[in-house]
Scaffold this active site. Structure first.
Site, short mmCIF file in Angstrom:
data_model
loop_
_atom_site.label_atom_id
_atom_site.label_comp_id
_atom_site.label_asym_id
_atom_site.label_seq_id
_atom_site.Cartn_x
_atom_site.Cartn_y
_atom_site.Cartn_z
N LYS A 79 0.85 -1.19 0.00
CA LYS A 79 0.00 0.00 0.00
C LYS A 79 0.90 1.25 0.00
O LYS A 79 1.94 1.27 0.67
CB LYS A 79 -0.89 -0.01 1.25
CG LYS A 79 -1.95 1.08 1.28
CD LYS A 79 -2.83 0.92 2.54
CE LYS A 79 -3.90 1.99 2.63
NZ LYS A 79 -4.74 1.83 3.83
N SER A 154 -9.66 2.04 2.99
CA SER A 154 -8.76 2.72 2.08
C SER A 154 -7.77 1.81 1.35
O SER A 154 -7.20 2.22 0.33
CB SER A 154 -7.96 3.76 2.87
OG SER A 154 -7.12 3.13 3.81
N SER A 178 -9.90 -0.25 7.14
CA SER A 178 -9.30 -0.08 5.81
C SER A 178 -8.67 -1.34 5.21
O SER A 178 -8.35 -1.34 4.02
CB SER A 178 -8.23 1.01 5.86
OG SER A 178 -8.85 2.28 5.83
#
Lengths: 478, 474
Positions: A79, A154, A178
């Site tokens: 990420k 996210s 997330s």
């Protein structure tokens, strides 16, 4: 060899047994990304050169018979809020568009030490603020199961990359759901461990007291093995904890006989989508059939979790994001007369709308005169929520709950109504407020063909309980 | 109307740790810009602070030495404000649960001992330094100082004059230097004092409006600033004007202060507990172990030197003003068992040379062994006092062995009595007039004869011995 059908663990075995080379795996990976990512937009940057270089080093080690971990030579996506030395790390924000860190996050370092190969950085909501991946400066990642739907967020890019088969493993971060929520939307397994289990050093902070890095994979075994690789105490992170052990995979073959599993009543009544409720009931039946005791109970306080979470998260974020000022790194506005206008213009242009909203909300709740009424009250609420969970874990080994009230919404549906979007975090944020571990596992699909996930929430350090139930469920599915 | 001045101080002290408060970078002064930096002290994204335990220990040590209670559950808070010398745009400090509270130090005033309250002591990080390049019209930033550990000692508004302020500061300086927690130099910025001052009519129970004065780099500047600010406030009040609560910058060259910012534009720092740092639990054991390791402080030493060694109070005060001097005194006395002589060497030649060479007491090279040896050979009459001074200077600069130095340079007294007697006989023969005078009862003549003998020996005879021989021969 059909790489697409292998798990990460199987691929690791094939690499070690030299049934396939690291280079072949990398070729396959980048070819898949090239084909699929035009549509999915899971990656915001690729690091081919570094990957092939590292790949040849790893291949040499394999050739010498060395094995650093079960995943040696297996590609992984990171990420874009975790620092990668020499590789752009943007948090999907304009303000860090050109930021190249000079150090690795501890979790990244551990992944590299285990012989995995970082192939690229994945899309996310800007600074991890969002539940759909739509606040990304690079545009939303799209759900591989239906490109008209969001991935969730996210960590949308990480989940989409795994779900689309571009990689088998990814790292995400979870501040209020997330990892778990996009996993549920994309049909991946995502695990948010107990706060402090994985070092936050090098994770660009959204809300320090809630952020936790965790693994995302296509199945429970790979998830557990990846957690073993990235977890560990870190002297560079004061909030990292020293656990008695970091073994998570030994329970994967255990059944759930005798486990006490509770379902909070308010978690399945509050405007929960019927199909998801159905899946929760099915899951409960399967667990019962496998010998677990599953009962409903009242957990309470559900109306307070989202407000408490947003007050605390935004307060911390408003301070954490102060360092992005155009002085030292990242975006600086072109025109300014003095220091003040440089700050103002760089931040106005550098941050997206959602980030600015949260900075303003956070600054407000910390201002003198409002601190007690908002921030302190949120902390007290958090303590009450924690107490409710502590009480629940006196009676239960695990809590079974939905991950999100619905399946993945359509692109463009959420941002227009932020309150509705915030409320969709209702089942996930308590876990962060209470530092608990929770795993999201896919349990089927909706009529529309969109994945549905459930989460197993454990008490602090109760990862093994989460994994036992999750592994039973996914074995049933497979 | 007569006015009383009310003063409270905020004193920042840079701690003498080798590494910074939240990372492993060196605190060394004078490196090239941004050399002593890392992701943590430059506020790189994703970096995290980890508390240097030594900072906590020093803060507790200073707290104990100033009679504070130690906060056993303490936390760090973030003070949020934007400025480029502050890389995170927040300073990690302590607001809600500072490490030390409710202490006091005693100072001596003309009216007797006065206790100055300490409201709190908290730990925090220093900022970097901005360098403004007028030619290029740019500003550059050096983060070497960013993250250097500080403690801030906040006093109660208990001081009433510049004298009291300077006594209080000197007491703090000496205490902290004795602990080894800092060298406390105002000029070099390792100790910085902000003066909060207000005036009120004598007898008034309420405080007046206060101002805060910054940029005070010496004891003299502090005195002048206090006197200047007192006069300024009294003048305002006498003219019927109001004192405005504000921060003022003292310009010591112009002996004038100007307003930096008023209370109205005071920033809202949005303090909140730093979620990157865990609360600090200070155990009873840690407090006890720090308490046990506390050195004997100047005040106790002063009293002990008077009672144990019979030193005059003045001497005792001088010697204990700097810990290295007190250490030298104690160790040397232990070896040569002659406290008064040791004290004389320290108060006289040692302090003179420190001043002359512009040194710091902590840079002293003299070893107790060599100083003791010098005292021993002087006392034994092996060298006379002028030679002793010469030898001392050598010890001061190079820490040589006095015995060897005297031997190598042939500086010892003429010790052979026969040889001395032979010289004295010569003196007697050469000075019949004086001999006659002496025998006629003019005792002064003896002094002349001793002097002549000293001259002949090149100053290397012991006057007492010369006297004895002369007496015998005459």
């Amino acid at each position: 060899m059909d790489i697409s059908t292998l798990s990460a663990k199987e691929l690791g075995d094939c690499l070690f047994n030299k049934e396939i080379s690291v280079k072949e795996v990398l070729d396959y990976t980048y070819k898949t990304i090239e084909e699929k990512d035009k549509d999915i937009n899971a990656f915001v940057s690729l690091c081919k050169e570094e990957a092939y270089e590292r790949g040849s080093v790893i291949q040499e080690m394999i050739d010498r018979g060395e094995r650093l971990s079960p995943f040696m030579g297996v590609p992984i996506a990171i990420k874009d809020n975790m620092c990668t030395k020499g590789i752009k790390t943007t948090c999907c924000s304009k303000i860090l568009e050109n930021f190249v860190p000079n150090y690795n996050a501890t979790a990244v370092e551990k992944v590299l030490d285990a012989g995995l190969i970082v192939v690229g950085k994945t899309n996310m909501d800007e600074f991890a603020m969002g539940s759909t991946n739509e606040t990304s400066f690079y545009g939303p990642a799209k759900n591989p199961h239906d490109l008209e739907h969001v991935t969730g967020g996210s960590s949308g890019g990480s989940c989409a990359a795994v779900a689309a088969g571009e990689v088998k493993l990814a790292l995400g971060s979870d501040t209020g759901g997330s990892i778990r929520q996009p996993s549920a939307y994309c049909g991946t397994v995502g695990f948010k461990p107990t706060y402090g289990t994985v070092s936050r050093y090098g994770l660009i902070a959204y809300a320090s007291s809630l952020d936790q890095i965790g693994p995302i994979a296509g199945n429970v075994t790979d998830t557990a093995l990846l957690l073993e690789i990235i977890s560990g105490t870190d002297e560079k992170d004061s909030t990292s904890v020293k656990r008695d052990e970091y073994d998570f995979s030994s329970v994967l073959d255990m059944d759930v006989k005798g486990m006490r599993i509770g379902i909070p009543n308010d978690y399945i009544s509050h405007g929960l989508n019927d199909e998801i409720k159905e899946k929760i009931n099915e899951t409960a039946e399967k667990l019962k059939a496998a010998g677990a005791e599953v009962t409903n109970f009242d957990l309470g306080l559900l109306d307070y979790v989202v407000p408490a979470y947003y007050v605390i998260a935004c307060a911390e974020a408003s301070s954490n994001l102060e360092r992005f000022d155009g002085v030292k790194y990242g975006f600086r506005a072109d025109n300014y007369e003095d220091l003040h206008t440089m700050y103002k213009r760089s931040r106005t242009k550098g941050f997206g709308k959602e980030v600015k909203s949260r900075i303003m909300l956070g600054s407000f709740v910390l201002s003198s005169g409002y601190y007690d009424a908002y921030y302190l009250k949120a902390l007290k609420t958090k303590a009450l929520i924690k107490k409710a969970f502590d009480d629940a874990f006196k009676n239960y080994d695990l809590i079974l709950s939905p991950v999100a009230p619905s399946t993945a919404p359509k692109l463009g549906e959420s941002l227009s109504d932020p309150i509705k979007m915030y409320l969709s975090d209702i089942y996930t944020v308590s876990v962060n407020l209470c530092s608990l571990p929770s795993i999201s596992v896919p349990v089927g699909k909706s009529k529309e063909g969109l994945p549905i996930g459930v989460q197993f929430i454990g008490d602090c350090f109760g990862e093994k309980n989460c994994l036992r139930a999750a592994s039973m469920m996914s074995n049933g599915e497979a | 109307m007569e006015f009383e001045t009310v003063i409270g101080l905020e004193v920042h002290v840079e701690l003498a740790t080798k590494t910074k408060i939240f990372c492993g970078c060196s605190t060394a002064f004078g490196a090239a810009p941004n050399v002593n930096t890392c992701p943590v002290c430059t506020g790189m994204p994703g970096s995290l602070p980890v508390l240097n335990k030594k900072v906590l220990e020093y803060a507790i040590a200073v707290g104990l030495a100033t009679n504070c209670s130690i906060t056993q559950y303490s936390k760090f808070d973030r003070k949020n404000y934007f400025y480029p010398d502050n890389p995170q745009n927040y300073q990690i400090s302590q607001l809600y649960l500072p490490i030390c509270r409710n202490g006091h130090v005693d100072i001596e005033t003309e009216a007797g001992i006065k206790s100055i309250g300490i409201h709190e002591i908290h730990m925090e990080e220093d900022a970097g330094k901005l360098i403004h390049d007028e030619w290029e019209d740019t500003s550059l930033v050096d983060y070497n100082r960013s993250g250097v550990p500080l403690i801030e000692i906040v006093s109660e508004p208990d001081m009433r004059s510049a004298d009291e302020v300077l006594k209080y500061l000197d007491k703090l300086r000496m205490t902290i230097a004795y602990l080894g927690a800092s060298d406390c130099k105002l000029q070099e910025g390792s100790m910085r004092a902000d003066v909060n001052l207000s005036v009120r009519p004598v007898g008034s129970p309420e405080y007046g409006t206060r101002t805060e004065m910054k940029n005070l780099n010496s004891f003299k500047a502090i005195r002048r600033a206090i006197e200047g600010e007192r006069a300024r406030q009294i003048e305002l009040i006498s003219e019927g004007k109001q004192v405005i609560q504000e921060t003022r910058h003292w310009d010591d060259n112009k002996e004038y202060s100007y307003a930096m910012r008023s209370k109205e534009d005071a920033q809202d720092y949005r303090y909140f507990p730093d979620p990157d740092l865990v609360p600090i639990h200070v155990s009873d054991e840690l407090i006890e172990s720090i308490r046990k390791a506390q050195p004997e402080m100047a005040e106790q030493k002063q009293k002990r030197y008077v009672s144990e060694f019979g030193l005059p109070e003045y001497d005792s005060e001088q010697i204990t003003s700097e810990k290295p001097l007190a250490d030298l005194f104690e160790k040397t006395t232990e070896i040569c068992n002659n406290p008064k002589k040791v004290s004389n060497w320290i108060m006289g030649e040692t302090m003179r040379l420190i001043k002359e060479r512009k040194l710091d007491a902590k840079d002293l090279k003299i070893s107790p062994k060599n100083l003791a040896e010098l005292i021993d050979i002087t006392e034994a009459g092996e060298i006379n006092s002028s030679v002793a001074k010469e030898v001392f200077e050598k010890i001061f600069d190079e820490d040589i062995s006095p015995k060897e130095y005297v031997k190598n340079n042939n500086l010892g007294n003429v010790s052979d009595e026969g040889e001395l007697e032979r010289i004295i006989k010569e003196v007697i023969e050469e000075n019949p007039k004086s001999v006659e005078d002496y025998r006629a009862g003019k005792k002064k003549a003896m002094g002349f004869l001793v002097g002549q003998t000293m001259k002949k020996t090149g100053g290397k005879a012991e006057p007492g011995k010369v006297n004895g021989i002369l007496n015998k021969l005459l």
